[in-house]
Write an enzyme that holds these catalytic residues in place. Sequence first.
Site, PDB file in Angstrom:
ATOM      1  N   ASP A 338       5.652 -21.520 -12.329  1.00 43.54           N
ATOM      2  CA  ASP A 338       5.182 -20.169 -12.048  1.00 43.54           C
ATOM      3  C   ASP A 338       6.055 -19.568 -10.971  1.00 43.54           C
ATOM      4  OD1 ASP A 338       3.178 -20.091 -13.844  1.00 43.54           O
ATOM      5  OD2 ASP A 338       1.655 -20.855 -12.468  1.00 43.54           O
ATOM      6  N   ASP A 375      -1.503  -1.662   9.272  1.00 39.08           N
ATOM      7  CA  ASP A 375      -1.683  -2.234   7.919  1.00 39.08           C
ATOM      8  C   ASP A 375      -1.588  -3.749   8.013  1.00 39.08           C
ATOM      9  OD1 ASP A 375      -1.537  -3.063   5.353  1.00 39.08           O
ATOM     10  OD2 ASP A 375       0.072  -1.685   4.752  1.00 39.08           O
ATOM     11  N   ALA A 408      -7.407   2.763  -5.088  1.00 42.33           N
ATOM     12  CA  ALA A 408      -6.861   2.658  -6.434  1.00 42.33           C
ATOM     13  C   ALA A 408      -6.479   4.033  -6.958  1.00 42.33           C
ATOM     14  CB  ALA A 408      -7.884   2.003  -7.353  1.00 42.33           C
ATOM     15  N   ARG A 411      -3.258   5.285  -4.612  1.00 40.57           N
ATOM     16  CA  ARG A 411      -2.174   4.308  -4.685  1.00 40.57           C
ATOM     17  C   ARG A 411      -1.164   4.505  -3.553  1.00 40.57           C
ATOM     18  NH1 ARG A 411       0.855   2.827  -9.218  1.00 40.57           N
ATOM     19  NH2 ARG A 411       1.043   4.883 -10.120  1.00 40.57           N
ATOM     20  N   MET A 412      -1.659   4.954  -2.411  1.00 41.85           N
ATOM     21  CA  MET A 412      -0.806   5.077  -1.223  1.00 41.85           C
ATOM     22  C   MET A 412      -1.646   4.634  -0.031  1.00 41.85           C
ATOM     23  SD  MET A 412       0.686   8.930  -1.429  1.00 41.85           S
ATOM     24  CE  MET A 412      -0.847   9.682  -0.962  1.00 41.85           C
TER      25      MET A 412
END
Lengths: 727, 558
Positions: A338, A375, A408, A411-412
């Site tokens: 993987d 973040d 969602a 998306r930022m």
Amino acid sequence: MTSTTVPPLTGPTPPSPDSGDAPRPPRDARPVRAGRALTWAQVRAALPGALRGMDPRSLWRTPVLLVVELGAAATTVLAVAEPSVFAWLVTAWLWATVWFAALAESIAEARGRAQASSLRATQQQTTARKVLAPQDTLDTGTGLAALPTAEVPSADLCVGDVVVVAAGETIPGDGDVIEGVASVDESAITGESAPVIRESGGDRCAVTGGTVVLSDQVVVRITTPPGHTFVDRMIALVEGSERRRTPNEVALNLLLTSLTAVFVLAVATLQPFAAYSGSRQDVLVLVALLVCLIPTTIGALLSAIGIAGMDRLVQRNVLAMSGRAVEAAGDVDVLLLDKTGTITYGNRRAAAVLPVDGVADAELASAARLASLADETPEGRSIVELVDARLQDTAALPAGAELVPFTAQSRMSGVDLPGGPDGLAIHRIRKGAASAVRRWSHSTGARLTEAQAARLADHVDVVSRTGGTPLVVAEQVGDGPARVLGVVQLKDVVKQGIRARFDELRAMGIRTVMVTGDNAVTARAIGDEAGVDEVLAEATPEDKLALIRREQEGGRLVAMAGDGTNDAPALAQSDVGVAMASGTSAAKEAGNMVDLDSDPTKLIEIVEIGKQLLITRGALTTFSVANDVAKYFAILPAMFSGLFPGLAVLNVMGLSSPQSAIVSAVVFNALIILVLVPLALRGVRYRPASASALLRRNLLVYGVGGLVAPFVGIKLIDLVVSLIPGL
Amino acid sequence: MSVTTSTVLAAGGQLLLLLGMLAAVHAPLGAYLARVYSSPRHTRFERGWYRAVRVDPDAEQHWRTYLLSVLGFSLASVLLLFALGRLQQHLPWTLGFTGLDPAGAWNTAVSFTTNTNWQWYSGESAAGHLLQMAGLAVQNFVSAAVGMSVAIALVRGFARSGTDARLGNFWTDLTRSVVRVLLPISVVAALVLIANGVIQNLDPHTAVATLEGGTQHVLGGPVASQEAIKELGTNGGGFFNANSAHPFENPNPWTNLLEIFLILLIPTALPRAFGIMVGDRRQGWAILGAMVGLLLVAVALTTWAELAGPGTAPQLAGAAAEGKETRFGLAGSALFGAATTGTSTGAVNAMHDSFTAPGGGVVLFDMLLGEIAPGGVGAGLYGMLVLAIVAVFVAGLMVGRTPEYLGKKIGIQEMTLVALYVLTTPAIVLIGTAVAVSVEPGLAGVQEDGPHGLSEVLYAFASAGNNNGSAFGGLTSGTPFYNTMLGLAMLAGRFVPIALVLALAGRLASQRTVPASAGTLPTHQPLFVGLVGTVALVVVGLTFVPVLSLGPVAESLS
């Protein structure tokens, strides 16, 4: 499949402690099972087992040793009938040969038992809090933790029972978490002290009996009956009690048996020839010759080698369900790996900032840094690290800064800073997927120049094509139009040294295939960087299964690692399927090995252990047969130089007397078993190399070495033996 | 006797010439053989023949059927030869000879059917022209063809992948071996031999009065035709007792060289066909390399032994010339001896009994190797391939993979068959020899006491068990004891290995071929060639060293 899907771009993921997918630091010290050198304690522990191993009933499966024992019995009778120093010496050393052989196997098993006892410590009787509810409630109900429970001994649990385990309690048996999330200390099994997260649903739900819940509380459904848990199986495996001989071991034993038969013939017919020549030989001497010629060395060490091979796997925390799988590991032609967690670190890291025309590097970098300071995702942290390393811009977030979380829809993510450059307007910085950021900036009325748009599209394209993820950064001051600053390149970072490993594998003739859910372009780029031979992109479990079948059609052996339920078919189909201990029960049942550390990279080590096991067998067989040449030079002149004085020139070792020559050969033959026990347990040195290089080296060391060593050994023993009075 | 430079040069020159001739025809003949056994087309003659014997030439046979065909055909051959031998006096062209005694007829029937051609009788005083032509010569062709067919069946086992253990059709392989390979070459070779003075007629043996008043028998017979196939098919049964030492069989050094060439022709070309058929010519080179390596060692040792002439008698006489033909010289006999024992031919142009002790030891060891240097037609190839499997088994482990050869895994069943194969001939030889030196009828035939006598008996059983057929001489073997025992040894030494080889071929054909990779043991490199040779030497050496040390070794060192 789960472990390869692309995580949301900048979405906040729960801070992961040491989950199965995350890379683990390399670990070398294992307090419990460290120190694999052979110790006297182990030898002492093996002594009783060695005596039991001399029982002819346990020897009949190894005809080589049975012949030795029958020979020893015969010489005992002869020595009793006609006692002499020579007869008793030969007899004693023949018995010693059988005993040493039994000891070799017993030591291997005793080492296993030492491991087993440390494992068994995890198996103290615990009590379990069993949920009392009808079966269908247990199967489908929720909120089980609130139901009444009863304390039962863990040994009384059945498959399907549900137990509640709270912080500080020991998990009573193997099972799946069906409710809750908890951190679990698995150090008793894996030796790894960092706790791991186990939670219901998904691929990290499996828990192992004997491990301890450190925080929170989970509800566990028992999936294995007591006595058949992992720990039980591990104990059985390391003790060798469940050991069945592997196909190659059986085939090799056949060759050894046929060699034994040839030598029995050669020695049995020697008596008529000797009688014809006018010099009947002592049966005692013929038995000594026979025992020296038959491949006792490898015959004695064969099962120890097999047990030790398993043992080496267990030391690396891999549990093989059968010896056959270990052997197959040496034969693997194709390795399915993987991408995420095996080839790459799995989290995307910022690698570069690419501004559009008219924007300085530093401007883009500091904007990206500000947007990421709050973040906590790995991606966000990596941006801060990258910029800090380059700019020495260590400004903290101004007070009143507001984090705009990832959703969602948008998306930022980003940050709203009060006061902006002019001290009045709100300064908004956003980072996110190209399309999302473009949409946002359009909505503010921003217009890019043609050159800027082209440059931006160019950056986005280049980053995507090279396997990265482009993160577009834009800012807006007040209510004015937004300004697109440029692109931050997020890259899937290939693990250090992995390319060198793949090069080694290629030299060993093993092809690597990287399996990933990424698109073909991204997959190819990472594949090239890591140096894999082939890439399976946008892989579904069906694709994986089809790939394995295709390779097997062509006669190749395939190994893979997997953890999810949807990996189970592929694990079952592959020749060597390594399931991660953190994975689902389905995956573990389907594979033929379980890695307790849940480290997919370990496939490579497993292959090496398989090869080492086979090489050890081949090397010691070669050594054993090559030894015979010297033994002939010792014994034949001793037998016949009285009859044909010319044969004395064959006594190249200059052994002192015929009797001491025979005794020396017998003693050497017995001692060499003991000398080689550590090698059999450790395995011969193995470094990945091409087949020709390996053959050349091993032939030189064990073939030529086996030819020369006994000349020296027998001569030295003769120097001592010749001092014995009465010989 | 001093070994002069010129004798060494002559020996070397003759060897180089031989190798040059073999090298020149190697590639085309190998390719031709591969085509013979792969072509789907039948000639008109063959089609007619298949119709006549009611065989479907394209029906693929399972290995068991193939084996039963071999055994059935060979049984019929034994019975026919036995009948021809026993009933000789009632048949035409028998030159007035009586029928063979039962033990003798059995021995000869088995001997020629098994490609051994051990001869307890003298051709010129026991076998009439009919027995020679219709019996022995026919078997010279078909017994060779059987060996080639079995070898090709094993090669097909390696070449095929994942089939239901079918190996081709024995009757087709047999027919093609005779019609397309053995017959054409024999005809040409016979003509060359006739041109060089080998006789070819149907005359009876005639007694003539010599000038001195004595009588001499001038022998007649279809010798050249039988001589060619005797060598080409690695049979070795001479028309006359003196075999290739007789001037009517082998008149001069050139025919001597031609006969050695014929002996080695097919055994050295078959590895090429093998390489082509398994799709990797280098594998053929490797097998050939191991064969030729062993052969050259044997040639060098025998040549040294015979030229240097160690031992009291040769030293006193000045040369080890006893029992050798001056026509060929010592080196010519040494080369012939190594070639005839390295293949399973057994023809001789000198008495091996009269070789020096080490020289006799080498030709004996050559046979004990199991006829693989380069071995009999077909039998040499399959014998060497089995040894290659043993080598692969041990060496394969040492590269860290379960062993595989040509993409076929050597697992439990393969190893069982190989182990039994390796065990068979040593068992026959050792037990046979041990019985013979332990019982009165066996000891009665031994000419000399001591190590040399043991060598004589060991040589006889080595020759019979390995289907060589050459005799050491000295041993009176035409007794019921030896005829029966050696007959059994020949029979077991031929058909037990064939059965094991065909079973192995079936197993291999049903296995799927594993593709090679960098981790696969390379079986075409010099290292592996050396390994196969070493395995052959060590396995045989370790088995026979005790008895050899009481025979040739003791004799050499005394």
